[in-house]
Design a protein around this motif. Structure first.
Motif, PDB file in Angstrom:
ATOM      1  N   ASN A   1       0.829  -1.206   0.000  1.00 59.81           N
ATOM      2  CA  ASN A   1       0.000   0.000   0.000  1.00 59.81           C
ATOM      3  C   ASN A   1       0.865   1.258   0.000  1.00 59.81           C
ATOM      4  N   ASP A   2       1.818   1.301  -0.906  1.00 58.94           N
ATOM      5  CA  ASP A   2       2.715   2.442  -1.002  1.00 58.94           C
ATOM      6  C   ASP A   2       2.385   3.250  -2.251  1.00 58.94           C
ATOM      7  N   TYR A   3       2.928   4.455  -2.309  1.00 59.23           N
ATOM      8  CA  TYR A   3       2.683   5.367  -3.417  1.00 59.23           C
ATOM      9  C   TYR A   3       3.459   4.905  -4.647  1.00 59.23           C
ATOM     10  N   TYR A   4       2.791   4.729  -5.762  1.00 60.06           N
ATOM     11  CA  TYR A   4       3.376   4.160  -6.973  1.00 60.06           C
ATOM     12  C   TYR A   4       4.578   4.948  -7.510  1.00 60.06           C
ATOM     13  N   ASP A   5       4.558   6.271  -7.360  1.00 60.88           N
ATOM     14  CA  ASP A   5       5.628   7.085  -7.937  1.00 60.88           C
ATOM     15  C   ASP A   5       6.982   6.870  -7.267  1.00 60.88           C
ATOM     16  N   HIS A   6       6.997   6.202  -6.132  1.00 62.73           N
ATOM     17  CA  HIS A   6       8.275   5.891  -5.485  1.00 62.73           C
ATOM     18  C   HIS A   6       9.066   4.862  -6.280  1.00 62.73           C
ATOM     19  N   TYR A   7       8.410   4.130  -7.154  1.00 67.39           N
ATOM     20  CA  TYR A   7       9.015   2.946  -7.764  1.00 67.39           C
ATOM     21  C   TYR A   7       9.066   2.968  -9.284  1.00 67.39           C
ATOM     22  N   ASN A   8       8.943   4.134  -9.893  1.00 68.04           N
ATOM     23  CA  ASN A   8       8.961   4.170 -11.358  1.00 68.04           C
ATOM     24  C   ASN A   8       9.554   5.461 -11.887  1.00 68.04           C
ATOM     25  N   VAL A   9       9.930   5.389 -13.143  1.00 69.68           N
ATOM     26  CA  VAL A   9      10.351   6.572 -13.885  1.00 69.68           C
ATOM     27  C   VAL A   9       9.362   6.734 -15.033  1.00 69.68           C
ATOM     28  N   LEU A  10       8.860   7.943 -15.182  1.00 67.63           N
ATOM     29  CA  LEU A  10       7.845   8.258 -16.187  1.00 67.63           C
ATOM     30  C   LEU A  10       8.522   8.808 -17.435  1.00 67.63           C
ATOM     31  N   VAL A  11       8.206   8.211 -18.583  1.00 65.37           N
ATOM     32  CA  VAL A  11       8.720   8.708 -19.861  1.00 65.37           C
ATOM     33  C   VAL A  11       7.534   9.239 -20.651  1.00 65.37           C
ATOM     34  N   LEU A  12       7.494  10.574 -20.792  1.00 65.26           N
ATOM     35  CA  LEU A  12       6.447  11.215 -21.588  1.00 65.26           C
ATOM     36  C   LEU A  12       6.887  11.198 -23.041  1.00 65.26           C
ATOM     37  N   LEU A  13       6.001  10.751 -23.905  1.00 65.26           N
ATOM     38  CA  LEU A  13       6.336  10.687 -25.325  1.00 65.26           C
ATOM     39  C   LEU A  13       6.191  12.061 -25.958  1.00 65.26           C
ATOM     40  N   LYS A  14       6.987  12.314 -26.979  1.00 61.15           N
ATOM     41  CA  LYS A  14       7.096  13.631 -27.600  1.00 61.15           C
ATOM     42  C   LYS A  14       5.778  14.062 -28.229  1.00 61.15           C
ATOM     43  N   PHE A  15       5.319  15.214 -27.804  1.00 59.24           N
ATOM     44  CA  PHE A  15       4.100  15.794 -28.346  1.00 59.24           C
ATOM     45  C   PHE A  15       4.441  16.598 -29.590  1.00 59.24           C
ATOM     46  N   PRO A  16       3.600  16.527 -30.606  1.00 58.56           N
ATOM     47  CA  PRO A  16       3.891  17.306 -31.817  1.00 58.56           C
ATOM     48  C   PRO A  16       3.690  18.792 -31.566  1.00 58.56           C
ATOM     49  N   ARG A  17       4.555  19.594 -32.111  1.00 57.36           N
ATOM     50  CA  ARG A  17       4.416  21.041 -32.065  1.00 57.36           C
ATOM     51  C   ARG A  17       3.633  21.474 -33.308  1.00 57.36           C
ATOM     52  N   LEU A  18       3.220  22.696 -33.316  1.00 59.01           N
ATOM     53  CA  LEU A  18       2.451  23.213 -34.440  1.00 59.01           C
ATOM     54  C   LEU A  18       3.205  22.977 -35.745  1.00 59.01           C
ATOM     55  N   GLY A  19       2.570  22.307 -36.671  1.00 60.98           N
ATOM     56  CA  GLY A  19       3.175  22.041 -37.970  1.00 60.98           C
ATOM     57  C   GLY A  19       3.985  20.746 -38.025  1.00 60.98           C
ATOM     58  N   GLU A  20       4.156  20.056 -36.889  1.00 58.34           N
ATOM     59  CA  GLU A  20       4.901  18.794 -36.873  1.00 58.34           C
ATOM     60  C   GLU A  20       3.939  17.614 -36.985  1.00 58.34           C
ATOM     61  N   ASP A  21       4.441  16.519 -37.486  1.00 57.19           N
ATOM     62  CA  ASP A  21       3.674  15.284 -37.490  1.00 57.19           C
ATOM     63  C   ASP A  21       3.736  14.661 -36.107  1.00 57.19           C
ATOM     64  N   ASP A  22       2.683  13.935 -35.749  1.00 55.44           N
ATOM     65  CA  ASP A  22       2.655  13.228 -34.472  1.00 55.44           C
ATOM     66  C   ASP A  22       3.327  11.873 -34.662  1.00 55.44           C
ATOM     67  N   HIS A  23       4.459  11.687 -34.009  1.00 53.67           N
ATOM     68  CA  HIS A  23       5.211  10.438 -34.150  1.00 53.67           C
ATOM     69  C   HIS A  23       4.947   9.461 -33.014  1.00 53.67           C
ATOM     70  N   ARG A  24       4.012   9.804 -32.130  1.00 56.07           N
ATOM     71  CA  ARG A  24       3.714   8.888 -31.029  1.00 56.07           C
ATOM     72  C   ARG A  24       3.053   7.628 -31.578  1.00 56.07           C
ATOM     73  N   PRO A  25       3.298   6.487 -30.932  1.00 51.80           N
ATOM     74  CA  PRO A  25       2.671   5.244 -31.380  1.00 51.80           C
ATOM     75  C   PRO A  25       1.148   5.345 -31.298  1.00 51.80           C
ATOM     76  N   THR A  26       0.480   4.786 -32.282  1.00 58.58           N
ATOM     77  CA  THR A  26      -0.983   4.790 -32.292  1.00 58.58           C
ATOM     78  C   THR A  26      -1.509   3.537 -31.618  1.00 58.58           C
ATOM     79  N   TYR A  27      -2.785   3.549 -31.353  1.00 57.46           N
ATOM     80  CA  TYR A  27      -3.451   2.380 -30.773  1.00 57.46           C
ATOM     81  C   TYR A  27      -3.209   1.156 -31.658  1.00 57.46           C
ATOM     82  N   PHE A  28      -3.279   1.350 -32.956  1.00 55.21           N
ATOM     83  CA  PHE A  28      -3.104   0.223 -33.879  1.00 55.21           C
ATOM     84  C   PHE A  28      -1.663  -0.288 -33.899  1.00 55.21           C
ATOM     85  N   ASP A  29      -0.691   0.587 -33.581  1.00 47.19           N
ATOM     86  CA  ASP A  29       0.710   0.160 -33.497  1.00 47.19           C
ATOM     87  C   ASP A  29       0.951  -0.744 -32.291  1.00 47.19           C
ATOM     88  N   VAL A  30       0.320  -0.423 -31.180  1.00 45.84           N
ATOM     89  CA  VAL A  30       0.645  -1.109 -29.925  1.00 45.84           C
ATOM     90  C   VAL A  30      -0.385  -2.135 -29.459  1.00 45.84           C
TER      91      VAL A  30
END
Length: 174
Positions: free
Chosen positions: A104-133
């Motif tokens: 019953n401990d706090y989950y964030d004590h035991y992991n590292v979070l990797v946020l995937l790159k968000f597209p900026r204005l005019g960029e393509d979204d390179h994040r994996p899609t539902y169909f990819d994963v």
């Protein structure tokens, strides 16, 4: 006028001394062996709030992060966006989700979070899609964290995913 000048100089000296004392520092990556058995210090230094992880990993691949991360990966957690179209982040746990739940401990004590790159204005979204994963990661749902036991084959699947930021969000309370 003299008081105003004195006050401004005082503020500048306080800001300079706090920075010189290391209160606001960005750290470079340091290997686990430098911390002995102190995994918390290792995680805080490399991916905590005062680390330089945003600059170090932004635009790089998950493979770059995994080459640095020296703790064993036991479980991972993925989250799709609200429309279940693209993957938002991956959490890498160095303790099992069942163990964390059992103590019953706090989950964030035991992991590292990797946020995937968000597209900026005019960029393509390179994040994996539902169909990819979805063939590999079943049970994915919109805006729901779904955990999976780590398998080494995930490394090859994730290796080219682009990173926005890497964070160790340890908190001192439950």
């Amino acid at each position: 006028m003299k008081k105003l000048i004195f006050f401004v100089l005082l503020l500048i000296s306080i800001a300079g001394s706090s920075s010189a004392q290391g209160l606001i520092t960005l750290t470079d990556y340091r290997p686990l062996e430098e911390f002995g058995t102190d995994t918390l210090a290792y995680l805080q230094n490399n991916w905590g709030i005062h680390s330089n992880s945003k600059n170090r990993y932004h635009g790089k691949t998950i493979e770059t992060f995994l080459n640095d991360f020296e703790l064993p990966i036991v479980d991972i957690e993925l989250r799709m966006d609200a429309y279940n179209t693209t993957l938002g982040f991956v959490r890498f746990y160095y303790r099992s989700l069942k163990y964390i739940e059992s103590i019953n401990d706090y989950y964030d004590h035991y992991n590292v979070l990797v946020l995937l790159k968000f597209p900026r204005l005019g960029e393509d979204d390179h994040r994996p899609t539902y169909f990819d994963v979805s063939p590999t990661f079943k049970e994915l749902k919109p805006q729901t964290d779904v955990g999976y036991p780590w398998r080494e084959e995930y490394r090859a699947l994730m290796k080219d995913w682009l990173i926005e930021d890497v964070q160790f969000n340890y908190v001192w309370w439950k």
